[in-house]
Scaffold this motif. Structure first.
Motif, PDB file in Angstrom:
ATOM      1  N   CYS A 100       0.820  -1.208   0.000  1.00 23.50           N
ATOM      2  CA  CYS A 100       0.000   0.000   0.000  1.00 23.50           C
ATOM      3  C   CYS A 100       0.856   1.261   0.000  1.00 23.50           C
ATOM      4  N   THR A 135      -0.636   6.491   3.615  1.00 23.46           N
ATOM      5  CA  THR A 135       0.120   6.732   4.868  1.00 23.46           C
ATOM      6  C   THR A 135      -0.823   6.935   6.050  1.00 23.46           C
ATOM      7  N   PHE A 183      -2.517   5.372  11.590  1.00 24.96           N
ATOM      8  CA  PHE A 183      -2.668   4.270  12.552  1.00 24.96           C
ATOM      9  C   PHE A 183      -2.171   2.935  11.988  1.00 24.96           C
ATOM     10  N   CYS A 184      -1.768   2.909  10.703  1.00 25.75           N
ATOM     11  CA  CYS A 184      -1.623   1.624  10.028  1.00 25.75           C
ATOM     12  C   CYS A 184      -0.178   1.172   9.826  1.00 25.75           C
ATOM     13  N   PRO A 239       1.818  -0.950   5.576  1.00 22.21           N
ATOM     14  CA  PRO A 239       2.900  -0.670   4.619  1.00 22.21           C
ATOM     15  C   PRO A 239       4.287  -1.080   5.156  1.00 22.21           C
ATOM     16  N   TYR A 280     -10.755   2.397  -1.211  1.00 21.61           N
ATOM     17  CA  TYR A 280     -10.301   3.566  -0.464  1.00 21.61           C
ATOM     18  C   TYR A 280     -11.115   4.769  -0.920  1.00 21.61           C
TER      19      TYR A 280
HETATM   20  S1  SF4 Z   1      -5.347   1.534   6.354  1.00 23.53           S
HETATM   21 FE1  SF4 Z   1      -5.391   0.554   4.373  1.00 23.53          FE
HETATM   22  S2  SF4 Z   1      -5.117   2.223   2.926  1.00 23.53           S
HETATM   23 FE2  SF4 Z   1      -4.419   2.980   4.900  1.00 23.53          FE
HETATM   24  S3  SF4 Z   1      -2.221   2.562   4.963  1.00 23.53           S
HETATM   25 FE3  SF4 Z   1      -3.268   0.815   5.898  1.00 23.53          FE
HETATM   26  S4  SF4 Z   1      -3.520  -0.672   4.247  1.00 23.53           S
HETATM   27 FE4  SF4 Z   1      -3.105   1.328   3.327  1.00 23.53          FE
END
Ligand code: SF4
Length: 435
Positions: free
Chosen positions: A151, A154, A157-158, A161, A232
């Protein structure tokens, strides 16, 4: 010298986490089998001597479950019930150095993109000709199709990546071939997955190619249902809505995680979209695809979230009346943008907010289900459980959405499409009889 527990190796793959991880396990099993190595998923017979734990490293709860599973397998090895324990997947990708020190009994740790390296441990070669061929871990009538990995977003919270790298689309031709092969093997429903589905093609073809891919997949004879997950919202390619509307075998269903609705939170989460833009997008989606089932996912307890933000999110749910909603509590993940923020909201309070938000959704879901009483829905039979048949309409994805409890005088098989008249409607599930 410790003797091997089995003459011929047999591998059990244990998969944790999301459907994307499951596809990786299916690809691994396809490669091992092609190298004549006996392989199974979630082996209940326990007649295997090698285990591969495909871990999840997304949020705290998932990481805990992964570590516990590894420790379980390691203790079986200590008891001489296993010869080898290998670990792969997101948790291993992210923490292998630390984990290798803490759990030295594991024979090897692999990252998320190290399949050829893992195969070497089995003296097996990576067979490129096998791309698309895999041992399904799902029941035979549906399968996930991973159209891209990684992905480029950015979201604060994720951690994905960090574990899956940047977005890499798979070629349209390869995906169509894989879909054709799945249908030849009896698959009727394909669930399209990626970290971010709507970005498809921008890397490989320098343009958004999801509409084109959808049309090509919809042309695959015998493919009854195509379902879209993980869209998204920002810069959403509206063209896919026409394809969803026009092609009968594309489910009137869209999973689009929105995470929150307060502009303050959306900004802090780096979601690149505002509440007003989301409102407009949702209106457009419903205009362009009448009757579409909208699923979304939310996060409760992001750093700095106030009760006012929670109220705004509840209002957003009441305004848009989503068909399906899932919710996570915020998990403070090192290496993510939000890790610099203070994680001040206690876990119990995060959980309380998640429940408060889902109470609103429960009412909405109940109300929507009442409107389905007396209606007839084409339903895909999934299984028989406790003497009852369970299935799904095109508005329900596997595992995350609602089910239909089916009453039938005649014997049904998983994969059967039947028409069900709804006689009872609950908060989430429906009940009905075959007509
Ligand atoms: S929440 Fe989904 S779109 Fe956002 S960075 Fe994470 S994997 Fe990517």
């Amino acid at each position: 010298m410790k003797t091997k527990t089995l003459k011929k190796d047999k591998v059990n793959i244990i998969t944790l986490g999301c459907s994307k991880n499951m596809v990786d396990s299916e690809v691994l099993s396809g490669q091992l089998l092609a190298n004549n190595i006996d392989t199974v998923h979630e082996n209940t017979k326990k007649d295997h001597n090698i285990v591969v734990v495909n871990t999840c490293g997304f949020i705290d709860k998932a990481k805990e479950e992964s570590v516990n599973t590894i420790l379980e397998q390691v203790s079986l090895k200590k008891k001489g019930k296993l010869d080898k324990v290998y670990v792969t997947g997101c948790l291993s990708h992210r923490y292998r150095e630390d984990l290798a020190k803490e759990i030295p009994e594991v024979d090897a740790w692999f990252g998320t993109m190290e399949l050829p390296l893992m195969l070497k441990k089995f003296e097996a070669d990576y067979k490129t000709e096998l791309v698309g061929e895999r041992l399904l871990a799902t029941p035979g009538h549906y399968a996930y199709l991973k159209i891209a990995e990684g992905c480029n977003r950015t979201c604060a919270f994720c951690a994905i990546p960090l574990m899956r790298g940047s977005h890499v689309s798979r070629p349209v031709e390869e995906l169509v071939r894989e879909a054709e092969s799945l249908v030849r093997r009896g698959v009727k429903e394909i669930l399209l997955i990626a970290q971010e589905l709507t970005y498809y093609g921008l890397d490989l073809y320098k343009k958004r190619m999801l509409p084109e891919l959808l049309n090509r997949l919809a042309d695959v004879k015998g493919l009854e249902w195509i379902r879209l997950h993980y869209a998204y919202p920002s810069k959403f390619p509206l063209e896919i809505l026409d394809v969803i509307r026009e092609r009968d075998n594309i489910c009137n269903y869209l999973d689009m995680p929105l995470q929150h609705a307060s502009d303050r939170m959306l900004k802090a989460m780096r979601r690149q979209i505002t509440r007003a833009e989301m409102n407009e997008l949702i209106h457009t989606i419903r205009e362009r695809v009448p009757g579409i089932c909208l699923r979304t996912t939310l996060i409760a307890g992001f750093p700095g979230e106030t009760q006012e933000d929670v109220e705004e999110l509840k209002d957003f749910l009441r305004e848009h009346r989503f068909d399906r909603v899932g919710i996570f509590t915020y998990s403070h993940e090192e290496g993510t943008g939000a890790y610099e923020l203070e994680d001040t909201i206690p876990a119990e309070e995060k959980q309380r907010r998640a429940e408060e938000i889902m109470e609103v959704q429960q009412e909405i879901s109940y109300g929507k289900n009442q409107e389905k009483l007396g209606c007839v829905f084409r339903t895909l039979v999934d299984k028989k459980e406790a003497g009852r048949y369970l299935g799904r309409t095109e508005f329900d994805s596997v595992e995350v959405d609602n089910e239909v409890i089916i009453h039938s005088d005649r014997k049904l098989q998983p994969g059967d499409f039947i028409n069900v008249k709804i006689t009872k409607a609950y908060d989430y599930d429906l009940e009905g009889e075959v007509v």
